[in-house]
Design a protein around this motif. Structure first.
Motif, short mmCIF file in Angstrom:
data_model
loop_
_atom_site.label_atom_id
_atom_site.label_comp_id
_atom_site.label_asym_id
_atom_site.label_seq_id
_atom_site.Cartn_x
_atom_site.Cartn_y
_atom_site.Cartn_z
N THR A 46 -5.74 4.31 9.85
CA THR A 46 -5.16 3.41 8.86
C THR A 46 -3.75 3.88 8.56
OG1 THR A 46 -7.29 2.89 7.83
CG2 THR A 46 -5.31 2.50 6.51
N LEU A 47 -2.79 3.00 8.73
CA LEU A 47 -1.38 3.29 8.46
C LEU A 47 -1.02 2.71 7.11
CD1 LEU A 47 1.42 4.28 9.63
CD2 LEU A 47 1.73 1.93 10.41
N VAL A 48 -0.52 3.53 6.20
CA VAL A 48 -0.15 3.07 4.86
C VAL A 48 1.37 3.13 4.73
CG1 VAL A 48 -0.52 3.31 2.39
CG2 VAL A 48 -2.31 4.02 3.99
N GLU A 49 1.98 2.00 4.47
CA GLU A 49 3.43 1.90 4.37
C GLU A 49 3.79 1.13 3.11
OE1 GLU A 49 6.00 3.11 5.27
OE2 GLU A 49 7.65 1.70 5.39
N ALA A 50 4.86 1.55 2.46
CA ALA A 50 5.23 0.94 1.18
C ALA A 50 5.75 -0.47 1.32
CB ALA A 50 6.26 1.82 0.47
N SER A 51 6.34 -0.81 2.46
CA SER A 51 6.95 -2.13 2.62
C SER A 51 6.74 -2.63 4.04
CB SER A 51 8.45 -2.07 2.30
OG SER A 51 9.08 -3.28 2.63
N ARG A 235 -1.90 -1.02 5.95
CA ARG A 235 -2.02 -1.37 4.53
C ARG A 235 -0.65 -1.20 3.88
NH1 ARG A 235 -7.24 -0.47 0.84
NH2 ARG A 235 -6.43 -1.34 -1.11
N ILE A 236 -0.16 -2.24 3.24
CA ILE A 236 1.13 -2.19 2.54
C ILE A 236 0.86 -1.78 1.10
CG2 ILE A 236 3.21 -3.43 1.91
CD1 ILE A 236 2.74 -3.02 4.95
N ALA A 237 1.22 -0.55 0.77
CA ALA A 237 0.94 -0.03 -0.57
C ALA A 237 1.76 1.24 -0.77
CB ALA A 237 -0.54 0.29 -0.73
N THR A 238 1.96 1.58 -2.03
CA THR A 238 2.66 2.81 -2.38
C THR A 238 1.64 3.92 -2.62
OG1 THR A 238 4.51 1.63 -3.36
CG2 THR A 238 4.20 3.92 -4.03
N VAL A 239 1.83 5.05 -1.97
CA VAL A 239 0.95 6.20 -2.13
C VAL A 239 1.50 7.10 -3.23
CG1 VAL A 239 -0.02 8.24 -1.01
CG2 VAL A 239 0.17 6.08 0.26
N THR A 240 0.68 7.45 -4.19
CA THR A 240 1.12 8.29 -5.30
C THR A 240 0.62 9.72 -5.22
OG1 THR A 240 -0.76 7.55 -6.63
CG2 THR A 240 1.32 6.32 -6.85
N SER A 246 -7.66 12.46 1.57
CA SER A 246 -7.57 11.19 0.85
C SER A 246 -6.15 10.88 0.44
CB SER A 246 -8.45 11.22 -0.41
OG SER A 246 -7.90 12.08 -1.39
N ALA A 247 -5.95 9.62 0.06
CA ALA A 247 -4.67 9.16 -0.49
C ALA A 247 -4.96 8.22 -1.64
CB ALA A 247 -3.85 8.44 0.58
N THR A 248 -4.23 8.40 -2.75
CA THR A 248 -4.38 7.55 -3.91
C THR A 248 -3.22 6.57 -3.96
OG1 THR A 248 -5.50 9.31 -5.12
CG2 THR A 248 -4.61 7.47 -6.42
N LEU A 249 -3.51 5.30 -4.12
CA LEU A 249 -2.48 4.26 -4.14
C LEU A 249 -2.05 3.97 -5.57
CD1 LEU A 249 -4.01 1.78 -1.52
CD2 LEU A 249 -2.66 3.86 -1.14
N ALA A 250 -0.93 3.27 -5.69
CA ALA A 250 -0.37 2.98 -7.01
C ALA A 250 -1.31 2.17 -7.88
CB ALA A 250 0.97 2.26 -6.85
N ALA A 264 6.16 10.45 5.48
CA ALA A 264 6.76 9.57 4.47
C ALA A 264 8.25 9.82 4.26
CB ALA A 264 6.01 9.71 3.16
N GLY A 265 8.92 10.46 5.20
CA GLY A 265 10.35 10.65 5.10
C GLY A 265 10.75 11.38 3.84
#
Length: 426
Positions: A46-51, A235-240, A246-250, A264-265
Motif C-alpha cells: 500500500t502506497l500512501v501519498e499526501a497528494s 491511498r491519498i492521505a496525510t500520515v501523522t 503501522s501508520a496513523t493518518l490525519a 516521505a522526503g
C-alpha cells in the motif's frame, strides 16, 4: 528467484520470506520505485501519498540521470566557493535572511561534513551507488515495459567566455566523474548548438555515460500504472505518525503492515523524531520554467548545462524545461518570484523559446553530508534525503530497500548511508 527489476543482482544471501504486507509512505520517485520493487517480491503493498498531483521535486527536476556527480556537494571546494555562488552576487545559492533559523544550523553541519576525511568517506559511499545507477535504470525501464523512457545520450556543458571555458574545463578534469567520461565539443557541434542559442558560446564538453528520462510526467504515470495494474493499493492521505508496523493518518485511521518504508522526503524527519532518531533534513528548493510542447528546440539534443548561469535546459516530450537554484528554507516558505524572473532573464538572453513557460518550485530533501538515508532506523526501512540525485538513484535505492525487506544483501554498501548516522535524540 525471479528478478525484481534486477534486485537479485549483487545479492549474496539466501532470501528469507518477504513481508506479506508493506506500507510505503511517500509517492515521489523514490517511494513509488520502492513500492514497485517490493511488490515484485510478492508482498501486498500500500502506497500512501499526501497528494495525487505530481508536483513534488521528483517530477519537477531536470530529468538528468547524473552519474557524473560522484563527489558529494558537501565538499571542501564547495565550501570555499560558496560566497561567490550566492544569489545576490548572481549565483544559484540562496540563503534567505528570513529563513536563517532553517539554514544556519544546516550550513554548520554541512561545513563539518565537508571536512576532507568525511568528504572522502562520502565520496566512496556515493560512488558505489552511482556506479550501479545506470544499470539499475536499464532494469527499471525494462521491468515497467517502457525502455524508451531512458535516453543514454549523455549531456552537454557549455561556457560563454574563454575564461569560464578554461576554468570550467580544468575543474571537470580535476573532478571525480565516476563511470562517465567527457570529450571537448568539436567545432561542428558547437556551431550546431550556436544555431539555437543567442548568446556566444566559447567552448563546451559532452559527457558520455549519463542520461535523462524522456519525460518526468510520463515516468510518473507509467510507474504508477504498473504498480496499480499488478495489484498495488494507493491511498491519498496525510500520515501523522508511523512505527515499525503501522501508520496513523490525519483522520485517525491506523494502517497496519508487516513492514513500513519511509520515503516521505522532507517530511521524513518529523515522522522519525518520536522514535528518537535525529535527521537534520532541510528543504533545498529548486525552481524551473517549462514551455508547452511543440517548441523550436531539437528533440534529440541531450540536457545542456549553461555553467556560467548555473542552469540546465532539458527537452522533454512535454516541452522545454530550464532549471536552477539551490535555496535553503523551510518546506512551507513562500516561493521567491525573483528566482523565476532571473530564469526568464537567462532564457531571454540565450534566446530560448520560453515566452509562454509555466513556473514551478519544489523542495529537494537534503541532508548535511549530501548523502541519502537508506537503511533501517527504529525498525522502519528508510529511503529519503537524495538531494539532487533522487531521480538518478531511485532504481538502485528501490533495489536496496527490496533486498533489506527480503533479508538479502543489498547490491551496494549502505554502511555510511544509515538513517541514524547523525545520532539519536533520546
Amino acid at each position: 528467484m525471479a528478478s525484481v527489476y534486477g534486485i537479485t543482482h549483487g545479492m549474496r544471501n539466501h532470501s528469507v520470506e518477504a513481508p506479506r504486507t508493506i506500507l510505503v509512505i511517500g509517492g515521489g520517485v523514490i517511494g513509488l520505485s520502492c513500492a514497485l520493487a517490493l511488490q515484485r517480491l510478492g508482498s501486498a503493498v500500500t502506497l500512501v501519498e499526501a497528494s495525487a498531483a505530481t508536483r513534488a521535486a521528483s517530477w519537477g527536476n531536470a530529468g538528468h540521470i547524473a552519474t557524473e556527480q560522484a563527489e558529494p556537494i558537501a565538499s571542501p571546494r564547495m565550501v570555499r566557493s560558496a560566497a561567490r555562488r550566492l544569489f545576490l552576487r548572481g549565483g544559484a545559492l540562496a540563503l534567505p535572511p528570513g529563513q536563517i533559523a532553517h539554514w544556519l544550523p544546516f550550513a554548520l553541519r554541512l561545513t563539518r561534513a565537508a571536512a576532507p576525511a568525511r568528504f572522502e568517506q562520502g565520496r566512496t559511499a556515493l560512488s558505489g551507488l552511482l556506479a550501479q545507477a545506470m544499470p539499475a535504470w536499464r532494469r527499471y525501464v525494462a521491468d515497467i515495459g517502457a525502455p524508451d523512457l531512458l535516453r543514454e545520450d549523455g549531456h552537454i556543458v557549455v561556457w560563454e567566455t574563454p575564461e569560464s571555458a578554461a576554468a570550467g574545463l580544468a575543474a571537470w578534469r580535476a573532478a571525480d566523474i565516476g563511470t562517465t567520461r567527457f570529450t571537448p565539443l568539436a567545432e561542428g557541434e558547437l556551431s550546431a548548438l550556436r544555431h539555437h542559442i543567442a548568446a556566444p558560446l566559447a567552448g563546451g564538453i559532452r559527457f558520455i555515460g549519463s542520461g535523462q528520462v524522456a519525460d518526468p510526467g510520463r515516468l510518473a504515470s507509467t510507474v504508477r500504472a504498473a504498480f496499480l495494474a499488478a495489484g498495488g493499493t494507493e491511498r491519498i492521505a496525510t500520515v501523522t505518525a508511523i512505527d515499525a508496523g503501522s501508520a496513523t493518518l490525519a483522520d485517525g485511521t491506523r494502517l497496519t503492515a508487516d513492514r513500513v518504508v519511509l520515503a516521505a522526503g522532507t517530511g521524513s524527519a518529523a515522522l522519525l523524531r518520536p522514535h528518537g532518531v535525529k535527521v537534520p533534513i532541510i528543504a533545498e528548493r529548486g525552481y524551473h520554467l517549462q514551455s508547452p510542447p511543440g517548441i523550436d528546440w531539437p528533440a534529440d539534443l541531450p540536457p545542456v548545462v549553461f555553467e556560467d548561469r548555473s542552469m540546465i535546459v532539458t527537452r522533454f516530450e512535454s516541452g522545454l524545461r530550464a532549471a536552477s537554484f539551490v535555496e535553503f528554507a523551510g518546506h512551507a516558505a513562500a516561493p521567491d518570484p525573483r528566482k523565476w524572473a532571473r530564469l526568464r532573464g537567462h532564457a531571454a538572453a540565450l534566446g530560448l523559446p520560453m515566452a509562454d513557460a509555466e513556473s514551478w518550485m519544489g523542495a529537494r530533501p537534503t541532508l548535511p553530508d549530501y548523502l541519502p538515508a537508506i537503511g533501517a532506523a527504529a525498525g522502519i526501512l528508510c529511503a529519503f534525503g537524495h538531494n539532487h540525485l533522487g531521480l538518478t538513484l531511485a532504481p538502485i535505492t528501490a533495489e536496496a530497500i527490496a533486498a533489506l525487506a527480503s533479508g538479502t544483501t543489498p547490491p551496494v554498501d549502505l554502511t555510511r548511508l544509515a538513517p541514524d548516522r547523525f545520532g539519536r535524540r533520546l
